[in-house]
Write an enzyme that holds these catalytic residues in place. Structure first.
Site, mmCIF file in Angstrom:
data_model
loop_
_atom_site.group_PDB
_atom_site.id
_atom_site.type_symbol
_atom_site.label_atom_id
_atom_site.label_comp_id
_atom_site.label_asym_id
_atom_site.label_seq_id
_atom_site.Cartn_x
_atom_site.Cartn_y
_atom_site.Cartn_z
ATOM 1 N N GLY A 112 27.988 -6.169 -115.608
ATOM 2 C CA GLY A 112 29.054 -6.324 -116.319
ATOM 3 C C GLY A 112 30.288 -6.291 -115.627
ATOM 4 O O GLY A 112 31.361 -6.509 -116.511
ATOM 5 N N LEU A 115 30.700 -8.611 -110.522
ATOM 6 C CA LEU A 115 30.269 -8.830 -109.234
ATOM 7 C C LEU A 115 29.082 -9.664 -109.204
ATOM 8 O O LEU A 115 28.422 -9.738 -107.996
ATOM 9 C CB LEU A 115 30.349 -7.371 -108.526
ATOM 10 C CG LEU A 115 31.434 -6.473 -108.435
ATOM 11 C CD1 LEU A 115 31.191 -5.169 -107.650
ATOM 12 C CD2 LEU A 115 32.714 -7.177 -108.223
ATOM 13 N N SER A 116 28.638 -10.354 -110.125
ATOM 14 C CA SER A 116 27.373 -11.313 -110.141
ATOM 15 C C SER A 116 26.050 -10.507 -109.736
ATOM 16 O O SER A 116 25.280 -11.019 -108.766
ATOM 17 C CB SER A 116 27.667 -12.293 -109.111
ATOM 18 O OG SER A 116 28.509 -13.437 -109.484
ATOM 19 N N SER A 117 25.731 -9.594 -110.598
ATOM 20 C CA SER A 117 24.564 -8.887 -110.481
ATOM 21 C C SER A 117 23.494 -9.967 -110.710
ATOM 22 O O SER A 117 22.390 -9.539 -110.094
ATOM 23 C CB SER A 117 24.436 -7.516 -111.176
ATOM 24 O OG SER A 117 24.932 -7.992 -112.707
ATOM 25 N N SER A 118 23.666 -10.917 -111.523
ATOM 26 C CA SER A 118 22.599 -11.704 -112.029
ATOM 27 C C SER A 118 22.428 -12.696 -110.840
ATOM 28 O O SER A 118 21.245 -13.037 -110.515
ATOM 29 C CB SER A 118 23.058 -12.647 -113.398
ATOM 30 O OG SER A 118 24.387 -13.036 -113.096
ATOM 31 N N ASP A 162 28.592 -18.242 -107.309
ATOM 32 C CA ASP A 162 28.012 -16.850 -107.189
ATOM 33 C C ASP A 162 26.803 -16.953 -106.383
ATOM 34 O O ASP A 162 26.359 -15.875 -105.477
ATOM 35 C CB ASP A 162 27.471 -16.355 -108.743
ATOM 36 C CG ASP A 162 28.835 -16.056 -109.450
ATOM 37 O OD1 ASP A 162 30.117 -16.468 -108.716
ATOM 38 O OD2 ASP A 162 28.714 -16.149 -110.664
#
Ligand code: GLA
Length: 361
Positions: A112, A115-118, A162
C-alpha cells in the site's frame, strides 16, 4: 505465523524473488503507450513452491499471516491468492501443466505504499514456476503475463510499468521502457546522485476509481485528437482544441513523455532533479492525482540538504515520494525531510535508503 520449513515439512522444491519499483520519471504514461524510468527497490518478495499431494492448492502469505486453500480446478478467493492463482492459470494457458502446489509468499516490501508489492508477488511467482517446471519464458513475456494476472484475476486495470520494472530493472540503473514496443534498456542513474524514498503514511484511497477515470479521460483525449494513443501527440501545442479537463490531462502525459526523453538523452543530476520537480507539479495541477500530504512531503524533501528534486511516485492519492539527492546525502536528507513532515502529526517513514541491517542485497 507459519515458518517456511513448517509449511513445506522441509525445504521447498523451488523459490524465486522479485523486487518492487520506484518510478523516477514518466508517471501515468504507460497506458498511453509512453515512456518511463523506474528503478528496482532493495526490498523484494520471495515465493517458494512445493508439491501438494492431495489435489488442493495451499497458499500462505507470511506478510498477511493468511492461508488459503482451494481445489486444483477451483478458484482462489479475492485477495493475495488471486495474484498467485492468476500466474498459475496463465502459465497453464501457455500450455504448461501445473500440478497442485503449496505456495509460500513472504516480503519486506511495504503493502500500500506504492512500491508495487503486487507486481513483485506476480513476478516472483512466475519466476518460481519457471524454475520448478522448467519452461522457457523470457523476462518481457513474464512481465506481460504478470500484468495479465493483475488485470484478469486481481481485477486491477494496470499498465505494464510495474511488472516490466520488477522483471527487468535493477537497483543500480534506471530502466527506460517504451510501453508501446516494450523496448527497454538499463541506463546509469544521474552521475554522483542517489535516491531517497519516503512513505507519506497515507494509504492509497480512491486510487482505483480515479485511476480508471484518468485512463478514460486519456482515451477520450486521444480519440478527439485522432491518434492511437497520447504518445503519438509529441507537441503540447496540438492539445489547444481539447475541452477541459482533457486538455490538462493530455498536457501532463505529453509533457511527461518529453521529460523522460530529455532525461534519457543525458542530463546532469541537477537537471534531472528539476525534471522531477516539474513532474510533481504536473501530476498535482494538470493530472490531479496528488493529495496535500504528498505535496507537503515532496516540499519537505526539496527543502532538505543535498536534495535536487522530488515528486510523488506511483499512481498517486497516497503512497510515497521519491527524491534525487547528491551522492552521500540520502540518509541525512531522509531524516531531515521526515522530521519536518512528521511535525504535522503525520506518520511518514523512510523506505529507501534501508539501513545496513535491513539491506539484504
Ligand atoms: C500504477 C500502475 C502502473 C502505472 C502507474 C502510474 O503503478 O500499476 O501501470 O500506470 O500507476 O504511472
Amino acid at each position: 505465523m507459519v515458518t517456511l520449513a513448517g509449511f513445506f515439512g522441509g525445504a521447498p522444491a523451488a523459490h524465486a524473488r522479485a523486487p518492487g519499483r520506484v518510478n523516477l520519471l514518466g508517471e501515468h504514461t504507460d497506458y498511453n503507450d509512453g515512456f518511463m524510468l523506474p528503478v528496482a527497490t532493495p526490498q523484494h518478495t520471495e515465493v517458494a513452491l512445493g508439491p501438494s499431494n492431495d489435489g488442493y492448492f495451499y497458499f500462505y502469505s507470511a506478510t498477511l499471516d493468511q492461508s488459503v486453500s482451494f481445489a486444483q480446478r477451483g478458484s482462489a478467493p479475492p485477495g493475495f491468492a488471486s495474484y498467485i492463482e492468476g500466474c498459475i492459470r496463465l502459465v497453464e494457458q501457455e500450455g504448461v501443466a501445473v500440478p497442485a502446489l503449496r505456495v509460500y509468499a513472504s516480503s519486506n516490501l511495504p503493502v500500500g505504499a506504492g512500491l508495487s508489492s503486487s507486481a513483485a508477488l506476480e513476478v516472483a511467482t512466475l519466476r518460481a514456476l519457471r524454475s520448478l517446471l522448467g519452461f522457457e519464458m523470457d523476462d518481457v513475456k513474464l512481465a506481460r503475463l504478470a500484468q495479465r494476472a493483475e488485470i484478469e484475476f486481481a481485477k486491477v486495470n494496470v499498465g505494464i510499468m510495474d511488472q516490466m520494472a520488477s522483471s527487468l530493472a535493477d537497483r543500480e540503473h534506471m530502466l527506460f521502457i517504451d510501453a508501446r514496443t516494450l523496448a527497454h534498456r538499463l541506463l546509469p542513474l544521474p552521475a554522483a546522485s542517489e535516491l531517497v524514498v519516503l512513505d507519506s503514511g497515507v494509504p492509497r484511497r480512491l486510487a482505483a476509481s480515479k485511476y480508471n477515470e484518468r485512463r478514460a479521460e486519456c482515451d477520450e483525449a486521444a480519440r478527439l485528437l485522432g491518434v492511437k494513443a497520447l504518445r503519438d501527440v509529441g507537441d503540447p501545442a496540438a492539445l489547444a482544441a481539447l475541452p477541459e479537463p482533457l486538455r490538462r490531462r493530455a498536457r501532463h502525459v505529453v509533457c511527461e513523455d518529453l521529460r523522460v526523453l530529455e532525461a534519457v538523452a543525458g542530463v546532469d543530476a541537477e537537471r534531472f532533479g528539476a525534471l522531477m520537480d516539474a513532474s510533481h507539479a504536473s501530476l498535482r495541477d494538470d493530472y490531479e492525482v496528488s493529495i496535500r500530504e504528498l505535496d507537503e512531503l515532496a516540499a519537505s524533501l526539496r527543502a532538505a540538504p543535498g536534495v535536487l528534486g522530488a515528486r510523488l511516485t506511483g499512481a498517486g492519492f497516497g503512497g510515497a515520494c521519491v527524491a534525487l539527492c547528491r551522492a552521500g546525502a540520502a540518509p541525512a536528507a531522509a531524516a531531515d525531510a521526515l522530521a519536518r513532515y512528521n511535525a504535522g502529526a503525520r506518520k511518514g517513514r523512510v523506505l529507501i535508503p534501508l539501513t545496513d541491517k535491513e539491506d539484504t542485497r
